[in-house]
Design a protein around this motif. Structure first.
Motif, PDB file in Angstrom:
ATOM      1  N   UNK A 278       0.825  -1.207   0.000  1.00 21.46           N
ATOM      2  CA  UNK A 278       0.000   0.000   0.000  1.00 21.46           C
ATOM      3  C   UNK A 278       0.863   1.262   0.000  1.00 21.46           C
ATOM      4  N   UNK A 279       1.948   1.242   0.765  1.00 24.63           N
ATOM      5  CA  UNK A 279       2.858   2.395   0.767  1.00 24.63           C
ATOM      6  C   UNK A 279       3.454   2.611  -0.622  1.00 24.63           C
ATOM      7  N   UNK A 280       3.796   1.519  -1.277  1.00 21.48           N
ATOM      8  CA  UNK A 280       4.333   1.630  -2.638  1.00 21.48           C
ATOM      9  C   UNK A 280       3.310   2.275  -3.567  1.00 21.48           C
ATOM     10  N   UNK A 281       2.033   1.854  -3.455  1.00 25.54           N
ATOM     11  CA  UNK A 281       0.985   2.417  -4.304  1.00 25.54           C
ATOM     12  C   UNK A 281       0.776   3.899  -4.014  1.00 25.54           C
ATOM     13  N   UNK A 282       0.755   4.261  -2.721  1.00 26.97           N
ATOM     14  CA  UNK A 282       0.584   5.666  -2.357  1.00 26.97           C
ATOM     15  C   UNK A 282       1.740   6.509  -2.886  1.00 26.97           C
ATOM     16  N   UNK A 283       2.954   6.012  -2.749  1.00 22.35           N
ATOM     17  CA  UNK A 283       4.115   6.738  -3.259  1.00 22.35           C
ATOM     18  C   UNK A 283       4.094   6.853  -4.769  1.00 22.35           C
ATOM     19  N   UNK A 284       3.575   5.809  -5.435  1.00 27.49           N
ATOM     20  CA  UNK A 284       3.461   5.872  -6.894  1.00 27.49           C
ATOM     21  C   UNK A 284       2.490   6.968  -7.315  1.00 27.49           C
ATOM     22  N   UNK A 286       1.661   9.678  -5.403  1.00 26.23           N
ATOM     23  CA  UNK A 286       2.283  10.954  -5.045  1.00 26.23           C
ATOM     24  C   UNK A 286       3.414  11.319  -6.002  1.00 26.23           C
ATOM     25  N   UNK A 287       4.045  10.295  -6.588  1.00 30.04           N
ATOM     26  CA  UNK A 287       5.125  10.543  -7.531  1.00 30.04           C
ATOM     27  C   UNK A 287       4.673  11.228  -8.806  1.00 30.04           C
ATOM     28  N   UNK A 288       3.367  11.239  -9.062  1.00 26.76           N
ATOM     29  CA  UNK A 288       2.826  11.910 -10.245  1.00 26.76           C
ATOM     30  C   UNK A 288       2.792  13.421 -10.067  1.00 26.76           C
ATOM     31  N   UNK A 297       7.729  13.702  -4.204  1.00 31.10           N
ATOM     32  CA  UNK A 297       6.973  13.663  -2.954  1.00 31.10           C
ATOM     33  C   UNK A 297       6.661  12.208  -2.625  1.00 31.10           C
ATOM     34  N   UNK A 298       6.852  11.831  -1.369  1.00 32.53           N
ATOM     35  CA  UNK A 298       6.533  10.476  -0.930  1.00 32.53           C
ATOM     36  C   UNK A 298       5.810  10.541   0.413  1.00 32.53           C
ATOM     37  N   UNK A 299       5.155   9.466   0.773  1.00 30.72           N
ATOM     38  CA  UNK A 299       4.448   9.420   2.047  1.00 30.72           C
ATOM     39  C   UNK A 299       5.418   9.621   3.201  1.00 30.72           C
ATOM     40  N   UNK A 300       6.580   8.966   3.133  1.00 33.40           N
ATOM     41  CA  UNK A 300       7.568   9.105   4.200  1.00 33.40           C
ATOM     42  C   UNK A 300       8.053  10.548   4.335  1.00 33.40           C
ATOM     43  N   UNK A 301       8.210  11.219   3.197  1.00 31.69           N
ATOM     44  CA  UNK A 301       8.679  12.602   3.226  1.00 31.69           C
ATOM     45  C   UNK A 301       7.642  13.516   3.870  1.00 31.69           C
ATOM     46  N   UNK A 302       6.365  13.324   3.531  1.00 32.58           N
ATOM     47  CA  UNK A 302       5.292  14.133   4.111  1.00 32.58           C
ATOM     48  C   UNK A 302       5.183  13.888   5.616  1.00 32.58           C
ATOM     49  N   UNK A 303       5.212  12.616   6.003  1.00 35.52           N
ATOM     50  CA  UNK A 303       5.114  12.284   7.416  1.00 35.52           C
ATOM     51  C   UNK A 303       6.314  12.806   8.190  1.00 35.52           C
TER      52      UNK A 303
END
Length: 416
Positions: A278-284, A286-288, A297-303
């Motif tokens: 799921x994290x991979x999908x979210x990052x994919x 956000x990568x757009x 932008x990635x989930x880890x970066x935002x968090x």
């Protein structure tokens, strides 16, 4: 200066807990002062007294023995996949390590050992002693003190089994304390697993995990009484009972411990697989979005940006706070296992030794959304009449559990 920063963070985290709480005028300053004093004194005794520190140092030898015993079992069952001798030459260092077959089976062994220690009546007296201390020092009822003490060894659902007959009688504050205790600690079944990951990075990692488990009890009580203060004179007590997990014989304990460990192991494997995907999908997705600062932008970066100020309050230098904030975000949204795995992969350039130690304590809790579902399901089954109230306190318990572990991190930061 960093120690002063951590000291300021202790007060700031308590203020955040007060701001996030309910019925703020009812908060007892005397109880808060006593709770903070007990938390700090406990940390001083466990971390700074040489005899105690030496005693906890022996835990690392025990962890090494348990890990070696587990490796013997996995290599026998799974061969080289489980850590046995390779039938070929290894070309890439580390490529022979398989998480599911070599590290995670420690959960099985620890589940059996825990069940055996309860059946042999080794752990119950220790738990009762801790409950007595919490009741005398922090003024909590015997029932919730017992649950908080049991969380040192057990998970968020197993610990309340000690007080199952009293769950329906708990006040709202006591119920929240039970939930916070579950969120602010980890089970003994996974403690050895996490220590195995961090042993190469943090000296005496296993001892620090045990200290964090003990320290989590007064920290959880302190934070919970600030966020949901007690407004009733009633304190739920009653005779202390052993949990329903006790077996009828040693072999029955081994069987039940293995079955419980297998269920936990399968849940961990499944959750890891799903959450990483799921994290991979979210990052994919956000990568757009357009890049910011030359990187995607990635989930880890935002968090990391959201949690960075909290990590700074614990005493981390600001350049390291964003990296640490990413770990805290991963721990909260996903789980602490993935966060500890990420921490184990970081070099000294990302987090210095002091920062890594603080993060070990700050992430040592089950406060995440997946755990919330487990807790609501477990407590709701044990106390169906309180299900609505348990649901209402759910999200607040994630906040309180996170603040409790961050408070531990800040206290450790003051002392290191």
């Amino acid at each position: 200066m960093l120690q002063l920063q951590s000291a300021f963070g202790v007060l700031a985290l308590l203020a955040i807990a007060w701001a996030c709480g309910e019925n703020r005028p009812a908060v007892s300053l005397r109880q808060v002062a006593i709770g903070l004093a007990v938390t700090i004194i406990t940390a001083l005794v466990l971390l700074k007294l040489p005899p105690v520190a030496k005693a906890f140092g022996t835990i690392n030898d025990a962890v090494g023995t348990i890990a070696a015993a587990t490796r013997a079992g996995t290599s026998f069952v799974f061969g080289y996949l489980g850590g046995g001798a390779l039938p070929f030459d290894l070309k890439a260092p580390g490529a022979d390590f398989i998480l599911a077959f070599q590290a995670l089976p420690i959960v099985l062994v620890m589940s059996v050992l825990t069940t055996l220690l309860f059946y042999w009546r080794v752990l119950p007296p220790i738990v009762r002693g801790m409950a007595w201390l919490l009741e005398r020092t922090l003024g909590v009822g015997g029932a919730v003190g017992l649950s908080a003490a049991a969380n040192i060894f057990l998970g968020m659902v197993e610990a309340p089994l000690f007080i199952r007959p009293y769950l329906a009688q708990l006040t709202r504050s006591e119920l929240f304390l039970v939930m916070t205790g579950g969120m602010a600690g980890i089970a003994g079944t996974v403690l050895v697993l996490y220590a195995t990951f961090l042993a190469p990075l943090i000296p005496d990692a296993a001892a620090h995990f045990v200290i964090a488990s003990v320290l989590g009890a007064p920290a959880a009580i302190l934070i919970s009484l600030i966020m949901v203060p007690e407004t009733s004179d009633k304190r739920t007590g009653g005779s202390l009972r052993d949990p329903d997990m006790l077996a009828s014989s040693t072999m029955d304990a081994i069987t039940k411990g293995t079955a419980a460990g297998l269920e936990l192991l399968l849940n961990i494997v499944a959750m890891l697989l799903v959450l990483v995907a799921l994290v991979y999908l979210v990052n994919a997705i956000l990568g757009l979005l357009p890049e910011i600062g030359g990187s995607k932008i990635s989930l880890q970066r935002l968090l990391g940006l959201v949690m960075a100020p909290v990590c700074w309050l614990m005493g981390l230098p600001w350049p390291q706070a964003v990296t640490a904030g990413s770990l805290m975000g991963t721990k909260t949204v996903l789980n602490e296992l993935i966060a500890y795995l990420d921490l184990s992969k970081l070099g000294t350039d990302a987090l210095d030794p002091r920062s890594r130690l603080i993060m070990l304590y700050a992430m040592c809790g089950f406060a995440n959304f997946a755990s919330l579902g487990i807790m609501i399901g477990g407590l709701g089954t044990m106390a169906p009449d309180r299900r609505e109230e348990i649901n209402a306190l759910g999200l607040k318990s994630i906040v309180s559990g996170t603040l409790a572990t961050c408070l531990m991190g800040a206290v450790v930061g003051v002392m290191t």
